[in-house]
Scaffold this motif. Structure first.
Motif, PDB file in Angstrom:
ATOM      1  N   ASP A   1     -21.063  17.047 -45.552  1.00  0.00           N
ATOM      2  CA  ASP A   1     -22.152  16.508 -46.367  1.00  0.00           C
ATOM      3  C   ASP A   1     -22.084  14.986 -46.473  1.00  0.00           C
ATOM      4  O   ASP A   1     -23.110  14.310 -46.411  1.00  0.00           O
ATOM      5  N   ARG A   2     -20.882  14.441 -46.615  1.00  0.00           N
ATOM      6  CA  ARG A   2     -20.754  12.983 -46.705  1.00  0.00           C
ATOM      7  C   ARG A   2     -21.110  12.310 -45.390  1.00  0.00           C
ATOM      8  O   ARG A   2     -21.722  11.234 -45.382  1.00  0.00           O
ATOM      9  N   ILE A   3     -20.751  12.935 -44.279  1.00  0.00           N
ATOM     10  CA  ILE A   3     -21.129  12.382 -42.975  1.00  0.00           C
ATOM     11  C   ILE A   3     -22.645  12.451 -42.802  1.00  0.00           C
ATOM     12  O   ILE A   3     -23.274  11.496 -42.350  1.00  0.00           O
ATOM     13  N   ALA A   4     -23.244  13.572 -43.185  1.00  0.00           N
ATOM     14  CA  ALA A   4     -24.705  13.704 -43.082  1.00  0.00           C
ATOM     15  C   ALA A   4     -25.403  12.664 -43.954  1.00  0.00           C
ATOM     16  O   ALA A   4     -26.400  12.066 -43.535  1.00  0.00           O
ATOM     17  N   ASP A   5     -24.884  12.430 -45.160  1.00  0.00           N
ATOM     18  CA  ASP A   5     -25.460  11.407 -46.037  1.00  0.00           C
ATOM     19  C   ASP A   5     -25.371  10.022 -45.404  1.00  0.00           C
ATOM     20  O   ASP A   5     -26.323   9.245 -45.452  1.00  0.00           O
ATOM     21  N   GLU A   6     -24.224   9.732 -44.810  1.00  0.00           N
ATOM     22  CA  GLU A   6     -24.040   8.418 -44.187  1.00  0.00           C
ATOM     23  C   GLU A   6     -24.960   8.252 -42.983  1.00  0.00           C
ATOM     24  O   GLU A   6     -25.556   7.189 -42.789  1.00  0.00           O
ATOM     25  N   LEU A   7     -25.090   9.302 -42.185  1.00  0.00           N
ATOM     26  CA  LEU A   7     -25.995   9.228 -41.038  1.00  0.00           C
ATOM     27  C   LEU A   7     -27.434   9.034 -41.496  1.00  0.00           C
ATOM     28  O   LEU A   7     -28.173   8.238 -40.922  1.00  0.00           O
ATOM     29  N   ALA A   8     -27.833   9.752 -42.526  1.00  0.00           N
ATOM     30  CA  ALA A   8     -29.202   9.608 -43.044  1.00  0.00           C
ATOM     31  C   ALA A   8     -29.424   8.205 -43.593  1.00  0.00           C
ATOM     32  O   ALA A   8     -30.496   7.628 -43.429  1.00  0.00           O
ATOM     33  N   ARG A   9     -28.403   7.643 -44.241  1.00  0.00           N
ATOM     34  CA  ARG A   9     -28.522   6.296 -44.792  1.00  0.00           C
ATOM     35  C   ARG A   9     -28.676   5.270 -43.678  1.00  0.00           C
ATOM     36  O   ARG A   9     -29.433   4.310 -43.805  1.00  0.00           O
TER      37      ARG A   9
END
Length: 97
Positions: free
Chosen positions: A55-63
């Motif tokens: 989830d943190r990686i997905a958040d960072e990619l989305a950001r």
């Protein structure tokens, strides 16, 4: 590239390492005792940290991705004789109605 940078973050790397170590220990216990692992422990100590990292990686990619960037569906170029038609088509799709 980005995934490698994110997993190089110490907190994420440590979460993954702890989850892998706990999974290894659970597997050893299973092989030694031939008893099924406690799924609550697997969920809490293996799956939960991995889901958090995901989830943190997905958040960072989305950001990092631009919200208005266009991503092609395929890699085939549009023939030049149709490029104006395709551009207008997508412009029409993007208009609010």
């Amino acid at each position: 590239m980005i995934l490698g940078l994110l997993v190089d973050q110490p907190d994420l790397r440590n979460l993954v390492a702890r989850a892998r170590e706990r999974a290894r220990v659970l597997r050893q216990e299973y092989k030694r005792d031939l008893t099924k692992p406690d799924w609550a422990v697997v969920q809490l100590q293996v799956m939960k940290p991995l889901v958090e990292v995901r989830d943190r990686i997905a958040d960072e990619l989305a950001r990092r991705e631009s919200s208005d960037s266009l991503v092609p569906i395929d890699r085939d170029p549009v023939p030049s004789r149709y490029s104006d038609l395709v551009r207008r088509y997508y412009e029409e799709l993007g208009k609010e109605k």
